[in-house]
Design an enzyme around this catalytic site. Structure first.
Site, PDB file in Angstrom:
ATOM      1  N   ASP A   1       0.866  -1.173   0.000  1.00  0.00           N
ATOM      2  CA  ASP A   1       0.000   0.000   0.000  1.00  0.00           C
ATOM      3  C   ASP A   1       0.905   1.225   0.000  1.00  0.00           C
ATOM      4  OD1 ASP A   1      -2.391  -1.439   0.079  1.00  0.00           O
ATOM      5  OD2 ASP A   1      -2.390  -1.534   2.263  1.00  0.00           O
TER       6      ASP A   1
ATOM      7  N   ASP B   1      -7.107  -1.259  -4.446  1.00  0.00           N
ATOM      8  CA  ASP B   1      -8.125  -0.838  -3.476  1.00  0.00           C
ATOM      9  C   ASP B   1      -8.986   0.295  -4.046  1.00  0.00           C
ATOM     10  OD1 ASP B   1      -6.989  -2.609  -1.606  1.00  0.00           O
ATOM     11  OD2 ASP B   1      -5.646  -1.051  -0.844  1.00  0.00           O
TER      12      ASP B   1
END
Length: 163
Positions: free
Chosen positions: A125, A143
C-alpha cells in the site's frame, strides 16, 4: 444464424470489459513495482500535495491493514481469486454498462491484490490520504478501483431497480 451473430457481438462487447480489468491489474502491478523499486524514497513520507503522500506499507491483512496480525494473507489471496471467478460470471450475465464497468474495476483490483497475496503474502500500500492529522489507512490502486467499482455497481443496482 442471426441469433449466433447477435450472441457473438454481445460476447465480444463483454470481452472489452475483461480488457478493462486486465488494464486495472497492469496499472496496479506496475505502480506497486515502482514503489517497491524505490523503497528508500517511499519509506519516508513523500509529499505530493497538501493532503496526499506516498508511503511504503506492507499489508498482510485485509483492506486498510485489518487482521494483519493473523498471518492469513495467502488464504485471502485464494479467496480473492475465487471471488474473481464469480465476478467473471457476473460480467457475462450483466447487461448494464455501468454495472459492467464496476464489475471490471472490482475484478481487476481483486486479481491485482490477490496475486500479491498469493505470491508475496502481502500487498504493498502506498497512497496516504489525510486531512490534518487524520490519516486514512494507506491503500493502493487495486483498493481504489475496487472501491470505485463497488460504487458503480451499487449505483447501477439502484438504477436497474427503479426502471
Amino acid at each position: 444464424m442471426k441469433d449466433v451473430k447477435k450472441r457473438l457481438i454481445h460476447e465480444f462487447n463483454k470481452s472489452k470489459f475483461l480488457f478493462i480489468a486486465i488494464l486495472v491489474v497492469i496499472i496496479d502491478q506496475m505502480t506497486k513495482y515502482l514503489v517497491n523499486e524505490n523503497i528508500e524514497t517511499f519509506s519516508q513520507d513523500y509529499k505530493i500535495f497538501k493532503n496526499l503522500n506516498l508511503v511504503y506499507v506492507l499489508n498482510k491483512g485485509i483492506s486498510f491493514g485489518l487482521l494483519s496480525q493473523m498471518n492469513i494473507s495467502f488464504y485471502l489471496g485464494i479467496i480473492s481469486m475465487v471471488i474473481s471467478i464469480f465476478i467473471i460470471f457476473l460480467i457475462f450475465k450483466s447487461k448494464n454498462k455501468i454495472e459492467l464497468l464496476g464489475l471490471s474495476f472490482i475484478l481487476g483490483g481483486a486479481v491485482g491484490n490477490g496475486l500479491d497475496r498469493i505470491i508475496n503474502s502481502y500487498v504493498i500500500d502506498f497512497i496516504d490520504f489525510h486531512i490534518s492529522d487524520f490519516h486514512w489507512p494507506a491503500f493502493n490502486f487495486a483498493d481504489f478501483f475496487i472501491t470505485i467499482g463497488a460504487l458503480f455497481y451499487i449505483y447501477a443496482s439502484f438504477k436497474i431497480k427503479k426502471s
